[in-house]
Design a protein around this motif. Structure first.
Motif, PDB file in Angstrom:
ATOM      1  N   LEU A  96       0.772  -1.121   0.204  1.00 61.73           N
ATOM      2  CA  LEU A  96      -0.065   0.214  -0.174  1.00 61.73           C
ATOM      3  C   LEU A  96       0.884   1.416   0.061  1.00 61.73           C
ATOM      4  O   LEU A  96       0.481   2.114   0.760  1.00 61.73           O
ATOM      5  N   THR A  97       1.762   1.286  -0.476  1.00 62.86           N
ATOM      6  CA  THR A  97       2.795   2.467  -0.703  1.00 62.86           C
ATOM      7  C   THR A  97       2.260   3.540  -1.254  1.00 62.86           C
ATOM      8  O   THR A  97       3.043   4.929  -0.811  1.00 62.86           O
ATOM      9  N   GLN A  98       1.309   3.505  -1.930  1.00 66.07           N
ATOM     10  CA  GLN A  98       0.580   4.822  -2.547  1.00 66.07           C
ATOM     11  C   GLN A  98      -0.133   5.758  -1.629  1.00 66.07           C
ATOM     12  O   GLN A  98      -0.543   6.806  -1.810  1.00 66.07           O
ATOM     13  N   LEU A  99      -0.520   4.914  -0.320  1.00 65.48           N
ATOM     14  CA  LEU A  99      -1.259   5.717   0.677  1.00 65.48           C
ATOM     15  C   LEU A  99      -0.594   6.881   1.359  1.00 65.48           C
ATOM     16  O   LEU A  99       0.458   7.019   1.620  1.00 65.48           O
ATOM     17  N   ARG A 100      -1.367   8.157   1.669  1.00 65.02           N
ATOM     18  CA  ARG A 100      -0.893   9.008   2.458  1.00 65.02           C
ATOM     19  C   ARG A 100      -1.673   9.286   3.772  1.00 65.02           C
ATOM     20  O   ARG A 100      -0.952   9.871   4.590  1.00 65.02           O
ATOM     21  N   THR A 101      -2.694   8.741   3.698  1.00 67.69           N
ATOM     22  CA  THR A 101      -3.519   8.710   5.066  1.00 67.69           C
ATOM     23  C   THR A 101      -3.982   7.425   5.147  1.00 67.69           C
ATOM     24  O   THR A 101      -4.752   6.586   4.378  1.00 67.69           O
ATOM     25  N   LEU A 102      -3.993   7.075   6.706  1.00 70.65           N
ATOM     26  CA  LEU A 102      -4.232   5.636   7.016  1.00 70.65           C
ATOM     27  C   LEU A 102      -4.863   5.695   8.339  1.00 70.65           C
ATOM     28  O   LEU A 102      -4.629   6.493   9.219  1.00 70.65           O
ATOM     29  N   ARG A 103      -6.371   5.208   8.442  1.00 73.49           N
ATOM     30  CA  ARG A 103      -7.021   5.209   9.524  1.00 73.49           C
ATOM     31  C   ARG A 103      -7.075   3.661  10.013  1.00 73.49           C
ATOM     32  O   ARG A 103      -7.838   2.914   9.328  1.00 73.49           O
ATOM     33  N   VAL A 104      -6.857   3.154  11.372  1.00 70.57           N
ATOM     34  CA  VAL A 104      -6.852   2.009  11.736  1.00 70.57           C
ATOM     35  C   VAL A 104      -7.199   1.926  13.237  1.00 70.57           C
ATOM     36  O   VAL A 104      -6.865   2.879  13.797  1.00 70.57           O
ATOM     37  N   SER A 105      -7.485   0.714  13.504  1.00 70.70           N
ATOM     38  CA  SER A 105      -7.757   0.388  14.769  1.00 70.70           C
ATOM     39  C   SER A 105      -7.430  -1.217  15.270  1.00 70.70           C
ATOM     40  O   SER A 105      -7.362  -1.706  14.421  1.00 70.70           O
ATOM     41  N   GLY A 106      -6.972  -1.108  16.555  1.00 68.18           N
ATOM     42  CA  GLY A 106      -6.566  -2.494  16.877  1.00 68.18           C
ATOM     43  C   GLY A 106      -5.193  -2.767  17.053  1.00 68.18           C
ATOM     44  O   GLY A 106      -4.977  -3.942  17.087  1.00 68.18           O
ATOM     45  N   TYR A 107      -4.329  -2.011  17.070  1.00 70.13           N
ATOM     46  CA  TYR A 107      -2.910  -2.162  17.052  1.00 70.13           C
ATOM     47  C   TYR A 107      -2.224  -1.483  18.028  1.00 70.13           C
ATOM     48  O   TYR A 107      -2.515  -0.600  18.540  1.00 70.13           O
ATOM     49  N   ASP A 108      -1.184  -2.154  18.629  1.00 69.34           N
ATOM     50  CA  ASP A 108      -0.522  -1.739  19.630  1.00 69.34           C
ATOM     51  C   ASP A 108       0.568  -0.940  19.072  1.00 69.34           C
ATOM     52  O   ASP A 108       0.757  -0.612  17.854  1.00 69.34           O
ATOM     53  N   GLY A 109       1.573  -0.121  19.897  1.00 74.41           N
ATOM     54  CA  GLY A 109       2.792   0.315  19.520  1.00 74.41           C
ATOM     55  C   GLY A 109       3.768  -0.074  18.487  1.00 74.41           C
ATOM     56  O   GLY A 109       3.969   0.423  17.309  1.00 74.41           O
TER      57      GLY A 109
END
Length: 191
Positions: A96-109
């Motif tokens: 997904l190298t083309q992405l500029r903005t990402l919104r995610v949930s469920g990950y730790d540091g």
């Protein structure tokens, strides 16, 4: 989810993504909240790959075994996968190298650092509650420093929107990462 289309005394059942891809070829932004998709729809989003002008895709409530469906969406710049179950194989994000903005949930540091490592053009990352609504991601100073090390040689600045539990006044020393304190009302802010 099926959409029934009636045409010339013939009924055809297609998925919502199929209907969108067939009729909205110049679509630039799509937001879909899906309660659940039956396992028989393992290629549920595949028809959206035809949408070459799609720039923003916001999904909620889906489970992904891999992220290859998004890799084919070369025009995609913003992807929101809130309350989605995502693969724990972080190499999937390299597609997904083309992405500029990402919104995610469920990950730790560590998960956030792994994602950032693979998304070399990322400018904004929003990290929300996990999909069980039980825990809120909270960035600590050590993880912030590690993120700074990852993006230090990149040309762009990475803005990280999340909760954090340290004095952000010291963050100015890292010119490649900016913190945005997550508050409930900011989750709909568009950049």
């Amino acid at each position: 989810m099926l959409l029934s289309l009636l045409r010339d005394d013939c009924t055809q059942q297609i998925t919502i993504p199929q209907a969108i891809a067939n009729s909205c070829t110049n679509l630039e932004e799509l937001r879909m909240s899906v309660g659940s998709v039956p396992s028989s729809y393992h290629n549920y989003l595949e028809p959206l790959q035809k949408l070459k002008s799609l720039r923003v895709l916001c999904l909620a409530g889906l489970a992904f075994a891999d992220l290859k469906v998004f890799a084919a969406m070369t025009g995609l710049r913003e992807l929101s996968l809130r309350h989605c179950t995502l693969p724990k194989d972080f190499n999937q994000f390299a597609r997904l190298t083309q992405l500029r903005t990402l919104r995610v949930s469920g990950y730790d540091g560590n998960g956030v650092i792994n994602i950032i490592t693979h998304l070399i053009h990322l400018e904004y990352i929003f990290v929300y509650w996990d999909h069980s609504y039980m825990a809120l991601f909270e960035l600590d100073e050590g993880t912030f420093s590690r993120i700074g090390s990852v993006v230090q040689k990149r040309p762009n600045v990475l803005q990280v929107c999340c909760k954090f539990n340290f004095n952000a006044a010291n963050c100015d020393r890292n010119q490649k990462v900016r913190l945005i304190q997550f508050v409930e009302s900011i989750h709909n802010v568009k950049f």
